[in-house]
Design a protein around this motif. Structure first.
Motif, short mmCIF file in Angstrom:
data_model
loop_
_atom_site.label_atom_id
_atom_site.label_comp_id
_atom_site.label_asym_id
_atom_site.label_seq_id
_atom_site.Cartn_x
_atom_site.Cartn_y
_atom_site.Cartn_z
N GLY A 157 -30.76 34.90 -27.54
CA GLY A 157 -30.34 35.37 -26.23
C GLY A 157 -30.84 36.77 -25.93
N ARG A 158 -30.10 37.51 -25.12
CA ARG A 158 -30.48 38.86 -24.70
C ARG A 158 -30.52 39.81 -25.89
N ALA A 159 -31.54 40.66 -25.92
CA ALA A 159 -31.69 41.60 -27.03
C ALA A 159 -32.46 42.83 -26.54
N LEU A 160 -32.59 43.79 -27.44
CA LEU A 160 -33.35 44.99 -27.15
C LEU A 160 -34.44 45.11 -28.22
N ARG A 161 -35.67 45.35 -27.76
CA ARG A 161 -36.80 45.54 -28.68
C ARG A 161 -37.11 47.03 -28.76
N LEU A 162 -37.09 47.55 -29.97
CA LEU A 162 -37.42 48.94 -30.25
C LEU A 162 -38.79 48.96 -30.90
N THR A 163 -39.71 49.72 -30.34
CA THR A 163 -41.04 49.86 -30.93
C THR A 163 -41.28 51.33 -31.23
N HIS B 236 -33.35 47.29 -42.30
CA HIS B 236 -32.80 46.21 -43.14
C HIS B 236 -31.42 46.61 -43.68
N ALA B 237 -31.31 47.82 -44.19
CA ALA B 237 -30.02 48.30 -44.72
C ALA B 237 -28.96 48.35 -43.63
N ALA B 238 -29.38 48.61 -42.39
CA ALA B 238 -28.44 48.66 -41.27
C ALA B 238 -28.05 47.26 -40.79
N GLY B 239 -28.67 46.23 -41.36
CA GLY B 239 -28.33 44.86 -41.00
C GLY B 239 -28.92 44.39 -39.68
N LEU B 240 -29.99 45.05 -39.23
CA LEU B 240 -30.60 44.64 -37.97
C LEU B 240 -31.27 43.28 -38.13
N ALA B 241 -31.45 42.58 -37.01
CA ALA B 241 -31.90 41.19 -37.04
C ALA B 241 -33.32 41.03 -37.58
N GLY B 242 -34.21 41.99 -37.32
CA GLY B 242 -35.57 41.85 -37.82
C GLY B 242 -36.42 43.06 -37.53
N ALA B 243 -37.44 43.25 -38.35
CA ALA B 243 -38.39 44.35 -38.17
C ALA B 243 -39.74 43.92 -38.72
N SER B 244 -40.80 44.32 -38.03
CA SER B 244 -42.17 44.03 -38.48
C SER B 244 -43.03 45.25 -38.24
N ILE C 291 -38.63 46.40 -33.93
CA ILE C 291 -37.30 46.00 -34.38
C ILE C 291 -36.60 45.33 -33.20
N VAL C 292 -35.91 44.22 -33.47
CA VAL C 292 -35.20 43.51 -32.41
C VAL C 292 -33.77 43.25 -32.86
N ASP C 293 -32.81 43.55 -31.98
CA ASP C 293 -31.40 43.23 -32.22
C ASP C 293 -30.67 43.43 -30.90
N THR C 294 -29.35 43.37 -30.94
CA THR C 294 -28.57 43.59 -29.73
C THR C 294 -28.68 45.05 -29.30
N GLN C 295 -28.43 45.30 -28.03
CA GLN C 295 -28.57 46.66 -27.52
C GLN C 295 -27.69 47.66 -28.26
N PRO C 296 -26.40 47.39 -28.49
CA PRO C 296 -25.58 48.39 -29.21
C PRO C 296 -26.09 48.70 -30.62
N ARG C 297 -26.56 47.67 -31.32
CA ARG C 297 -27.02 47.89 -32.70
C ARG C 297 -28.33 48.69 -32.73
N VAL C 298 -29.24 48.40 -31.79
CA VAL C 298 -30.51 49.14 -31.74
C VAL C 298 -30.25 50.59 -31.33
N ARG C 299 -29.40 50.78 -30.34
CA ARG C 299 -29.11 52.16 -29.90
C ARG C 299 -28.44 52.97 -31.01
N ALA C 300 -27.60 52.33 -31.81
CA ALA C 300 -26.98 53.02 -32.95
C ALA C 300 -28.04 53.41 -33.98
N PHE C 301 -29.07 52.57 -34.14
CA PHE C 301 -30.13 52.85 -35.10
C PHE C 301 -31.01 54.03 -34.67
N LEU C 302 -31.02 54.34 -33.38
CA LEU C 302 -31.81 55.47 -32.90
C LEU C 302 -31.42 56.78 -33.58
N LEU C 303 -30.16 56.90 -34.00
CA LEU C 303 -29.71 58.10 -34.70
C LEU C 303 -30.48 58.29 -36.02
#
Length: 126
Positions: A6-12, A35-43, A75-87
Motif C-alpha cells: 500500500g501507501r509508503a514513503l521512499r527515501l533516497t 535494517h536495525a531500525a526494522g525498516l521494510a527494505g533498503a537497496s 529505503i522504503v517503509d511507512t511515512q512515520p517510520r522513514v521520517r523517524a529514520f531521518l534522525l
C-alpha cells in the motif's frame, strides 16, 4: 522486518562511493542502520556517471580517473517510520542529497501450491 503493501514513503540518499563513516562505507552503514531500525527494505545502487554539489563529473568510463562514483541508497517503509529514520541520517551525513517520494508498494511473494499453479509446460509446480 516489516511487511509492507500500500501507501509508503521512499527515501533516497545520494552519496559518493568513497564516503565513509568510521572507516566503513557510508552506504553500508545506512543500510545496516535501516535494517536495525526494522525498516521494510533498503537497496544500494551504484551509478555509472553523475555529479553533485562539487560540479565534478564522476564517471565509470575507461579513460576517466574517477574512483568516487555516485551511490544511491533507497529505503522504503511507512511515512512515520522513514521520517523517524531521518534522525539517524542527520548523524551520518555531512554532505549528499536526500529525497522523499510518496509511493505505492505491491509486495510479491512465492506462490503456494494450488489448482492454478502450473509451469510453462502445464505441469503442476512442486
Amino acid at each position: 522486518m516489516t511487511r509492507l503493501t500500500g501507501r509508503a514513503l521512499r527515501l533516497t540518499v545520494f552519496v559518493g562511493e568513497n564516503d565513509t563513516w568510521h572507516h566503513r562505507p557510508l552506504y553500508s552503514e545506512i543500510v545496516h542502520r535501516a535494517h536495525a531500525a526494522g525498516l521494510a527494505g533498503a537497496s544500494v545502487f551504484r551509478g555509472v556517471e553523475g555529479f553533485g554539489a562539487s560540479s565534478l563529473i564522476h564517471t565509470l568510463r575507461l579513460l576517466s580517473l574517477s574512483d568516487d562514483l555516485p551511490v544511491a541508497v533507497v529505503i522504503v517503509d511507512t511515512q512515520p517510520r522513514v521520517r523517524a529514520f531521518l534522525l539517524q541520517l542527520d548523524e551520518l551525513l555531512t554532505e549528499g542529497l536526500v529525497t522523499l517520494d510518496d509511493c505505492e508498494v505491491i509486495r510479491y511473494t512465492g506462490r503456494e501450491d494450488g489448482p492454478g499453479n502450473t509451469d510453462s509446460k502445464g505441469k503442476k509446480s512442486l
